[in-house]
Motif scaffolding. Structure first.
Motif, PDB file in Angstrom:
ATOM      1  N   ILE A  41       0.981  -1.044   0.186  1.00 45.15           N
ATOM      2  CA  ILE A  41      -0.096  -0.090  -0.015  1.00 45.15           C
ATOM      3  C   ILE A  41       0.962   1.200  -0.057  1.00 45.15           C
ATOM      4  CG2 ILE A  41      -2.038  -0.849   1.357  1.00 45.15           C
ATOM      5  CD1 ILE A  41      -0.879   0.171   3.830  1.00 45.15           C
ATOM      6  N   GLY A  42       0.148   2.381  -0.238  1.00 47.09           N
ATOM      7  CA  GLY A  42       1.022   3.713  -0.115  1.00 47.09           C
ATOM      8  C   GLY A  42       0.517   4.177   1.188  1.00 47.09           C
ATOM      9  N   LYS A  43       1.247   5.252   1.557  1.00 52.97           N
ATOM     10  CA  LYS A  43       0.947   5.799   2.977  1.00 52.97           C
ATOM     11  C   LYS A  43      -0.316   6.227   3.095  1.00 52.97           C
ATOM     12  CE  LYS A  43       5.613   7.680   4.351  1.00 52.97           C
ATOM     13  NZ  LYS A  43       6.417   8.592   3.805  1.00 52.97           N
ATOM     14  N   ASP A  44      -1.057   6.834   2.218  1.00 51.10           N
ATOM     15  CA  ASP A  44      -2.339   7.122   2.306  1.00 51.10           C
ATOM     16  C   ASP A  44      -3.268   6.188   2.654  1.00 51.10           C
ATOM     17  OD1 ASP A  44      -1.813   6.256  -0.169  1.00 51.10           O
ATOM     18  OD2 ASP A  44      -3.677   6.960  -1.109  1.00 51.10           O
ATOM     19  N   GLN A  45      -2.883   4.897   2.433  1.00 48.78           N
ATOM     20  CA  GLN A  45      -3.812   3.773   2.863  1.00 48.78           C
ATOM     21  C   GLN A  45      -3.686   3.108   4.366  1.00 48.78           C
ATOM     22  OE1 GLN A  45      -2.740   1.949  -0.703  1.00 48.78           O
ATOM     23  NE2 GLN A  45      -4.906   1.592  -1.139  1.00 48.78           N
ATOM     24  N   LEU A  46      -2.686   3.900   4.923  1.00 51.17           N
ATOM     25  CA  LEU A  46      -2.275   3.147   6.191  1.00 51.17           C
ATOM     26  C   LEU A  46      -3.472   2.974   7.339  1.00 51.17           C
ATOM     27  CD1 LEU A  46       1.447   4.587   7.039  1.00 51.17           C
ATOM     28  CD2 LEU A  46       0.608   2.090   6.627  1.00 51.17           C
ATOM     29  N   PRO A  47      -4.420   4.082   7.219  1.00 53.53           N
ATOM     30  CA  PRO A  47      -5.486   4.036   8.225  1.00 53.53           C
ATOM     31  C   PRO A  47      -6.172   2.808   7.888  1.00 53.53           C
ATOM     32  CG  PRO A  47      -5.134   6.267   7.461  1.00 53.53           C
ATOM     33  CD  PRO A  47      -4.142   5.449   6.514  1.00 53.53           C
TER      34      PRO A  47
END
Ligand code: SF4
Length: 339
Positions: A150-156
């Motif tokens: 994933i990219g950082k934006d999908q961490l949540p």
């Protein structure tokens, strides 16, 4: 022992260059690394969260998505490449997780707010849309996925999956590993009109495309609006075409002195677009050619996907069985005490 990776793509039309740069190129890379065992799926159930009124359109497009995935280099003999809805475990585990996931965890999800805005669905937010992170948790853990690219934006989102897993393991005993992120530093590729690339917005460049399709996407690119005449000085820093040169064809831009020629007004935008179109065509042509070959053997492609479906289903059934055993959900013949 190889580490298991699970990831999916929504089949909302033809796969585009943004999908490729952001996700799919990385899938191909991971597939070719010995240390990983890859499970990649076409997330048709997910496409109903926003497109439930046009389910048949999703259905029509599914086979084409598999062609595209294979054309860009995903190999069903190396990765399990399967269809989400062919594996009943996804919806079963989604249901089970729905029972243990508090609404508060879902209501704080910022992506839902973005989707409501992008798809203009404020008046009818359905339960499936609010609950899609729960389905994502089911998708990953059904196969006991250890890593998710994933990219950082999908961490949540992934953190929410871990929260659900922790709750499940706490309630019923440890069954699932907590999946970890495999952070990928992929750029978000904007469309040639400067907006988010999306089929709905009509600005997507298909990743498997003919020369003509590529040209028709590139010729409508938004360039420097201050260039009215061919020899007006340009500003490449605000031009979407130049941005694509920067992302994909830096060397070519350098060797044709693009930046300087644009600033001096020595190159016309149409010529510049033709050059970009030709370069993109050269880059994407192998995908196009591979798809033409795959389309000559639809039965073989179907068979390969079915083999992957069977492999995924075997693992999924085992997981669901394990849960049922934990729950004690089985019918056994006991003598009734009342008799
Ligand atoms: S010449 Fe090329 S870089 Fe310059 S504004 Fe036109 S399209 Fe953009």
């Amino acid at each position: 022992m190889s580490k298991r990776i699970v990831s999916g793509v929504r089949p909302t039309g033809r796969l585009h260059l943004g999908n490729y740069v952001g996700t799919l190129k990385n899938w191909v890379k991971l597939q070719n690394e010995e240390e990983y065992e890859c499970f990649f799926f076409v997330a048709d159930w997910h496409s109903l969260t926003t497109g439930f009124e046009h389910a048949e359109q999703v259905g029509c497009n599914l086979f084409n998505v598999f062609y595209d995935l294979m054309a860009i280099g995903l190999d069903p003999e190396r990765s399990a490449l399967f269809l989400q809805s062919a594996i009943s475990g996804h919806s079963e585990l989604f249901l089970i997780y729905s029972m243990i996931t508090p609404m508060g965890w879902l209501e704080r999800n910022p992506t839902v707010k973005e989707m409501v805005r992008d798809y203009d669905i404020k008046e009818h937010i359905n339960y499936g849309l609010i609950g899609y992170p729960v389905l994502q948790a089911a998708d990953i853990t059904l196969y006991k996925g250890e890593y998710v690219p994933i990219g950082k934006d999908q961490l949540p989102h992934l953190e929410l999956t871990r929260e659900i897993v922790r709750r499940f393991n706490h309630l019923y005993g440890s069954i699932f590993p907590e999946p970890k992120e495999l952070l990928t530093d992929f750029p978000v590729l904007k469309a040639l009109d400067g907006r988010r690339m999306s089929k709905t917005l009509g600005n997507a460049i298909p990743v498997v495309a003919s020369e003509q399709e590529i040209w028709s996407a590139v010729k409508s690119a938004v360039t420097d609006p201050s260039r009215v005449y061919r020899n007006d000085p340009g500003h490449p820093d605000i031009c979407n075409v130049y941005h694509y040169f920067e992302v994909f064809f830096k060397n070519e831009a350098r060797s044709m002195d693009l930046q300087e020629s644009c600033i001096k007004g020595a190159i016309g935008c149409m010529d510049c677009k033709k050059k970009l179109s030709a370069l993109l065509n050269g880059m994407l042509l192998p995908f196009y050619e591979r798809k033409q070959l795959l389309m000559q053997e639809p039965e073989k492609v179907k068979e390969m996907i079915e083999t992957c479906n069977t492999k995924a289903d075997r693992i999924a059934r085992k997981t669901i069985q394990e849960i049922k055993e934990k729950f004690g959900f089985k019918v056994e013949c006991h003598e009734s005490k009342e008799n």
